[in-house]
Design a protein around this motif. Structure first.
Motif, short mmCIF file in Angstrom:
data_model
loop_
_atom_site.label_atom_id
_atom_site.label_comp_id
_atom_site.label_asym_id
_atom_site.label_seq_id
_atom_site.Cartn_x
_atom_site.Cartn_y
_atom_site.Cartn_z
N LEU A 1 -38.91 74.07 15.11
CA LEU A 1 -38.70 75.20 14.12
C LEU A 1 -37.22 75.58 14.12
O LEU A 1 -36.61 76.38 15.13
N ALA A 2 -36.34 75.13 13.13
CA ALA A 2 -34.98 75.28 13.32
C ALA A 2 -34.41 76.39 12.30
O ALA A 2 -35.19 76.88 11.43
N ALA A 3 -33.11 77.00 12.82
CA ALA A 3 -32.66 77.92 11.89
C ALA A 3 -32.16 77.39 10.58
O ALA A 3 -32.05 76.24 10.49
N ASP A 4 -31.86 78.27 9.63
CA ASP A 4 -31.29 77.72 8.41
C ASP A 4 -29.86 77.46 8.41
O ASP A 4 -29.15 78.02 8.90
N ARG A 5 -29.68 76.07 7.83
CA ARG A 5 -28.18 75.86 7.90
C ARG A 5 -27.16 76.44 6.52
O ARG A 5 -26.10 76.73 6.56
N GLY A 6 -28.04 76.96 5.59
CA GLY A 6 -27.38 77.41 4.39
C GLY A 6 -26.82 79.04 4.72
O GLY A 6 -25.87 79.42 4.03
N SER A 7 -27.68 79.74 5.39
CA SER A 7 -27.35 81.18 5.73
C SER A 7 -27.94 81.63 6.94
O SER A 7 -28.89 81.13 7.23
N ALA A 8 -27.27 82.50 7.68
CA ALA A 8 -27.86 82.96 9.06
C ALA A 8 -28.82 84.03 8.64
O ALA A 8 -28.51 85.34 8.78
N THR A 9 -30.09 83.79 8.28
CA THR A 9 -31.20 84.59 7.87
C THR A 9 -31.60 85.10 9.07
O THR A 9 -31.87 84.33 10.10
N PRO A 10 -31.84 86.61 9.20
CA PRO A 10 -32.23 87.05 10.57
C PRO A 10 -33.56 86.67 10.77
O PRO A 10 -34.26 86.76 9.86
N ILE A 11 -33.92 86.68 11.94
CA ILE A 11 -35.48 86.32 12.63
C ILE A 11 -35.79 87.72 13.09
O ILE A 11 -35.59 88.02 14.26
N PRO A 12 -36.70 88.10 12.27
CA PRO A 12 -37.52 89.41 12.86
C PRO A 12 -38.14 89.02 14.35
O PRO A 12 -38.85 88.17 14.42
N ASP A 13 -38.04 90.08 15.25
CA ASP A 13 -38.77 89.97 16.57
C ASP A 13 -40.21 89.56 16.32
O ASP A 13 -40.80 88.80 17.14
N GLU A 14 -40.78 90.39 15.43
CA GLU A 14 -42.20 90.33 15.12
C GLU A 14 -42.71 88.88 14.56
O GLU A 14 -43.63 88.32 15.08
N ALA A 15 -41.63 88.15 13.77
CA ALA A 15 -42.01 86.72 13.24
C ALA A 15 -41.70 85.87 14.50
O ALA A 15 -42.61 84.70 14.67
N LEU A 16 -40.82 85.96 15.38
CA LEU A 16 -40.71 85.01 16.49
C LEU A 16 -41.98 85.32 17.45
O LEU A 16 -42.33 84.20 17.97
N VAL A 17 -42.36 86.40 17.75
CA VAL A 17 -43.31 86.39 18.50
C VAL A 17 -44.83 85.82 17.91
O VAL A 17 -45.64 85.24 18.45
N ALA A 18 -44.88 86.27 16.71
CA ALA A 18 -46.02 85.63 15.97
C ALA A 18 -46.19 83.95 16.12
O ALA A 18 -47.23 83.60 16.31
N VAL A 19 -44.94 83.35 15.95
CA VAL A 19 -44.69 82.05 16.09
C VAL A 19 -45.05 81.48 17.53
O VAL A 19 -45.96 80.72 17.55
#
Length: 361
Positions: A209-227
């Motif tokens: 699960l990689a970050a976006d190369r087009g923009s630095a889209t913030p990753i909410p802590d809740e989404a990271l924990v859910a994944v």
């Protein structure tokens, strides 16, 4: 000839209801979840099934039944209703110890997932390793990727550094189809792990699960924990590449995964300034890195690894030797060497060996 024991029967959820329309809906959902239910409304059959069933589904109509009041409280009880409950029935649901009131059809998806999880064979929760760098350019992403590649049975590598350019580049997977972070930042709560894995890019035995190369889209802590929780529920190991702490200090950033990690690994270049930065990071009051273990990246003319560990005052897991060809290989999209004979692979295996036993997680 000795008699063979009868084949074990899969666990059967208990359904208690005489409301025919509601019962039809519940049985339909259980069939979709692959569960064969047991129906009971009273007597010894109800008491036995209530004790043994992995999940008990009580129709709202059954809440007034006297038989339920004689049964002991137990986990895994859900009240199912065809509409919002009046206050008296809510009180009865609380009295029987219901974990939730599922109102159909709005809660169909949740109830389907809950039933499927109840009848599924229990899977040991996968271990969680978080890897971070004491400073920029420490090599944390390389170590994280190597640990994921070395994990027996495969692993899931999660990129939590939105400013890192995307871990898919490090693994040569930028053209592999699958979801990246921008498509998952809205996740909250319970997520189906197997469905998530099927949607992610895969390199060898590593789901990414990689970050976006087009923009630095913030990753909410809740989404990271859910994944992370969803993947660990499948039994797979998870390795999270964390961003280095920003100006907010060591307590900022993805607190949920740091707090839940089985092992936190801090990568420190063998320089005095980097070691001092690491010491500040682990020693700050309330720092989630206080129990981290160290991987030292050797640099020409730098400190000895034991000296770095002495400065930081944390145990040393391994040393990544200086590799002049690492940058060129990374630019060609070759994954970090995690083979059995490579120095980086040896460090990765020592990291995995430092994980606590399953019963201690």
């Amino acid at each position: 000839m000795p008699l063979l024991p009868p084949p074990s029967r899969p666990p059967r959820p208990l359904v208690v209801s005489t409301d025919e329309p509601l019962l039809d809906e519940v049985l339909r959902l259980l069939a979709a979840a692959g569960a064969e239910p047991e129906l009971a409304t009273g007597g010894p059959a109800l008491r036995r099934a209530h004790r043994e069933a992995p999940l008990v589904l009580l129709g709202a109509d059954a809440l007034a039944a006297g038989a339920l009041r004689t049964l002991p409280r137990r986990p895994g009880v859900v009240v199912v209703a065809g509409g919002e409950l009046p206050p008296a029935e809510w009180a009865a649901a609380v009295e029987v110890g219901a974990e939730r009131v599922a109102v159909l059809p709005a809660d169909e998806g949740w109830l389907l997932d809950r039933a499927a999880a109840a009848v599924r064979a229990p899977v040991p929760r996968g271990p969680l390793v978080v890897v971070g760098g004491a400073c920029g350019g420490a090599g944390a992403s390389t170590v994280a990727a190597a640990v994921a590649l070395a994990a027996p049975g495969g692993a899931v590598l999660v990129d939590a550094d939105v400013w890192g350019g995307g871990l898919d580049l490090l693994l040569g997977a930028e053209l592999v189809e699958g979801l990246r972070w921008p498509g998952l930042t809205g996740l909250r709560g319970r997520v189906a792990g197997e469905a998530l894995l099927a949607a992610l890019p895969e390199v060898g035995r590593v789901h990414l699960l990689a970050a976006d190369r087009g923009s630095a889209t913030p990753i909410p802590d809740e989404a990271l924990v859910a994944v992370v929780d969803a993947v660990r529920a499948t039994g797979r190991a998870v390795v999270v590449d964390l961003p280095r702490p920003g100006p907010e200090g060591p307590g900022a950033g993805p607190q949920g995964v740091l707090a839940d990690a089985d092992l936190a690994v801090l990568v420190v270049p063998a320089r005095l300034r980097s070691a001092t930065a690491a010491r500040l990071l682990v020693g700050a009051p309330g720092s989630p890195w206080s129990s981290a273990r160290l991987v030292v990246r050797a640099v020409p003319g730098g400190l000895d690894a034991d000296d770095v560990a002495e400065v930081v005052e944390r145990p040393l897991l391994g040393v990544v030797p200086h590799d002049r060809g690492a940058v060129a290989r990374a630019e060609r999209g070759e994954p970090p060497g995690a083979t059995a004979r490579s120095p980086l692979g040896g460090v990765a295996r020592r990291v995995l060996a430092a994980l606590p036993e399953e019963d201690d997680r």
